[in-house]
Design a protein around this motif. Structure first.
Motif, short mmCIF file in Angstrom:
data_model
loop_
_atom_site.label_atom_id
_atom_site.label_comp_id
_atom_site.label_asym_id
_atom_site.label_seq_id
_atom_site.Cartn_x
_atom_site.Cartn_y
_atom_site.Cartn_z
N ARG A 395 0.83 -1.19 0.00
CA ARG A 395 0.00 0.00 0.00
C ARG A 395 0.87 1.25 0.00
NH1 ARG A 395 -4.44 -1.69 4.69
NH2 ARG A 395 -5.41 -3.40 3.53
N SER A 396 0.32 2.33 -0.53
CA SER A 396 1.06 3.58 -0.57
C SER A 396 1.14 4.18 0.83
CB SER A 396 0.39 4.58 -1.51
OG SER A 396 -0.96 4.81 -1.10
N ASN A 397 2.21 4.91 1.08
CA ASN A 397 2.41 5.55 2.37
C ASN A 397 1.35 6.60 2.62
OD1 ASN A 397 3.76 7.59 4.32
ND2 ASN A 397 5.09 5.80 4.40
N PHE A 398 1.02 6.82 3.90
CA PHE A 398 -0.02 7.81 4.22
C PHE A 398 0.42 9.21 3.84
CE2 PHE A 398 2.76 7.95 7.83
CZ PHE A 398 2.71 9.26 8.29
N LYS A 399 1.72 9.43 3.68
CA LYS A 399 2.22 10.74 3.27
C LYS A 399 2.28 10.89 1.76
CE LYS A 399 5.97 10.20 5.63
NZ LYS A 399 7.31 10.42 6.21
N TYR A 400 1.83 9.85 1.02
CA TYR A 400 1.88 9.93 -0.43
C TYR A 400 0.90 10.98 -0.92
CZ TYR A 400 1.12 8.71 -5.30
OH TYR A 400 0.98 8.77 -6.67
#
Length: 481
Positions: A395-400
């Motif tokens: 999954r993509s990072n929450f900061k993406y």
């Protein structure tokens, strides 16, 4: 810019070596006498600067490398707006200077048409392995679709992509045409019978070829000023990207310290590269091109196949305000396959190298690059395993997303259907009179004066009783806001 540059005059290197200055080469050319490039002053000057390991040449190389990385440190630590201005200046300088030199060539030499037909020879392209050109052009993507899209708010994203692609391809072709003309001017009088490399082309062949032109100093200024402007922007961008990636992993370390450490490592690695032989440097170039294609193919495959083309298209829609068409989605899906085809072609060429030292250096460079990437990815995987969340690796990072927190929240809540005001059942109602449910839009009047026309808003405004709520009215006002 001296009256007599170093490559045009003979220097005392060895008493047993025959040297011919550029003026003597020009005289022989007028008499139609071919000259071997190994006895020219440009070749001997190149050998003295980059092949001899004496204290004078080494100290000069050390000084130049130190100046480059010190300058890169100060440029990489400027603000984002200042860095963007440097990129734009580099792009504009390269475009306009190339156009000026190209117009000058059209009226000053007869080799322009021949160079054009040589570049259009498709067989020659495949014979010289055009896959290397995938990683050779620098400056690609720094000033791209976003800046061309800013030309007009009505410019569609497809048009912006096409405009950027056309401008970049045309300027690249123009630069190739200029270099080809200079090369033809040189080979008309000088026999180039040695293995050519980009480094030798830049510091030996091109300087000597400018001596055959009418305004040779203009060509010298164009070649080295364009190269400097482009490499300054690319090196600063590379340093800044790596520094910010490391800073996101190690928050306790200031970004300026990370930039300084990267410049120090780059300085030491540059010294090591300058001491290698030409064959080993060519091996490094093979490894560099292969790793660039491999890492680029992996990144594109992860984005397009794991993250998804649809999410990527939604990101672009949120970013530019325009939805990519189906054509670009198909291109993005097929792009990893094209890049991986180029990777396998580079591996095949590397396997056919006859020099064992080139193979060893190329494989060593690839191993060091890949092991660095594997260590960083292993750290990320280990972090999610310790959190018992192995699915989080994919999954993509929450900061993406956008750097601003509010913009990231808007991206998470972004809906293409609401943004385009298009019905979920794909009806064609896209005007300002009807909603998706085919009901007319009702607007709350903001006028303080009573209107002669009877409407639902006038009834509420003229009433002395408390206003009643209307879900239809509130929804229509919210949609308009």
């Amino acid at each position: 810019m001296n009256r007599t540059p170093t490559w045009s005059r003979c220097q005392k290197i060895n008493t047993n070596v025959t040297c011919m200055s550029s003026q003597d080469v020009l005289l022989h050319c007028r008499e139609k006498v071919m000259v071997d490039i190994k006895i020219t002053s440009a070749h001997l000057n190149y050998m003295k600067l980059f092949s001899n390991i004496d204290k004078n040449s080494l100290s000069m190389r050390l000084f130049v490398i130190a100046i480059v990385w010190i300058g890169n440190f100060f440029i990489a630590t400027v603000t984002d707006n200042a860095l963007l201005m440097i990129f734009k200046f580099s792009f504009l300088w390269g475009t306009f200077s190339t156009a000026f030199i190209l117009v000058f060539l059209l009226f000053s030499t007869q080799y322009t048409s021949k160079a054009f037909y040589d570049l259009m020879d498709i067989q020659d392209v495949f014979r010289h392995n055009a896959f290397n050109l995938v990683t050779d052009p620098f400056g690609v993507g720094l000033i791209g679709v976003y800046d061309f899209g800013m030309m007009s708010p009505f410019t569609m994203v497809d048009n912006a992509v096409l405009i950027f692609a056309v401008v970049f391809i045309v300027t690249s072709f123009a630069r190739s045409l200029i270099i080809r003309v200079l090369y033809l001017m040189l080979t008309n009088c000088v026999d180039v019978n040695i293995t050519e490399s980009p480094h030798y082309l830049l510091f030996a062949i091109l300087p000597l070829s400018t001596e055959f032109m009418d305004a040779h100093k203009i060509f010298v200024l164009y070649i080295y000023s364009y190269l400097t402007a482009a490499l300054v922007a690319c090196l600063a961008m590379f340093t800044t990207i790596i520094a910010r990636l490391l800073h996101s992993e190690y928050r306790a370390v200031k970004n300026i310290y990370i930039v300084g450490l990267l410049c120090f490592l780059g300085f030491n690695l540059s010294i090591a590269v300058t001491l290698l032989t030409t064959q080993k440097i060519m091996g490094i170039m093979y490894g560099l091109n292969t790793c660039s294609l491999y890492l680029g193919g992996m990144k594109v495959a992860i984005v397009m196949w794991l993250y998804g083309v649809q999410r990527y298209s939604t990101d672009i829609h949120f970013w530019l305000g325009f939805k990519p068409t189906q054509f670009w989605k198909c291109i993005w899906v097929m792009l990893p396959i094209v890049i991986w085809t180029a990777v396998f072609n580079k591996l095949k060429d590397m396997n056919e190298l006859k020099d064992a030292s080139q193979k060893i250096v190329a494989l060593l460079w690839m191993f060091l690059t890949l092991i660095t990437v594997v260590v960083i990815q292993a750290k990320v995987i280990a972090k999610y395993i310790l959190q018992n969340n192995i699915v989080g690796v994919f999954r993509s990072n929450f900061k993406y997303g956008p750097p601003d927190i509010d913009d990231r929240k808007k991206r998470r809540n972004f809906d293409e259907i609401t943004q385009s005001r298009q019905c979920r059942h794909d009806c064609m109602i896209l005007d300002d009179k009807y909603e998706c449910n085919h009901l007319p839009l009702i607007f709350r009047s903001r006028s303080s004066l009573p209107s002669a026309e009877s409407s639902l808003t006038n009834i509420y405004e003229d009433s002395s009783k408390p206003k009643k709520t209307s879900s239809v009215l509130d929804v229509s006002v919210m949609n308009m806001n």
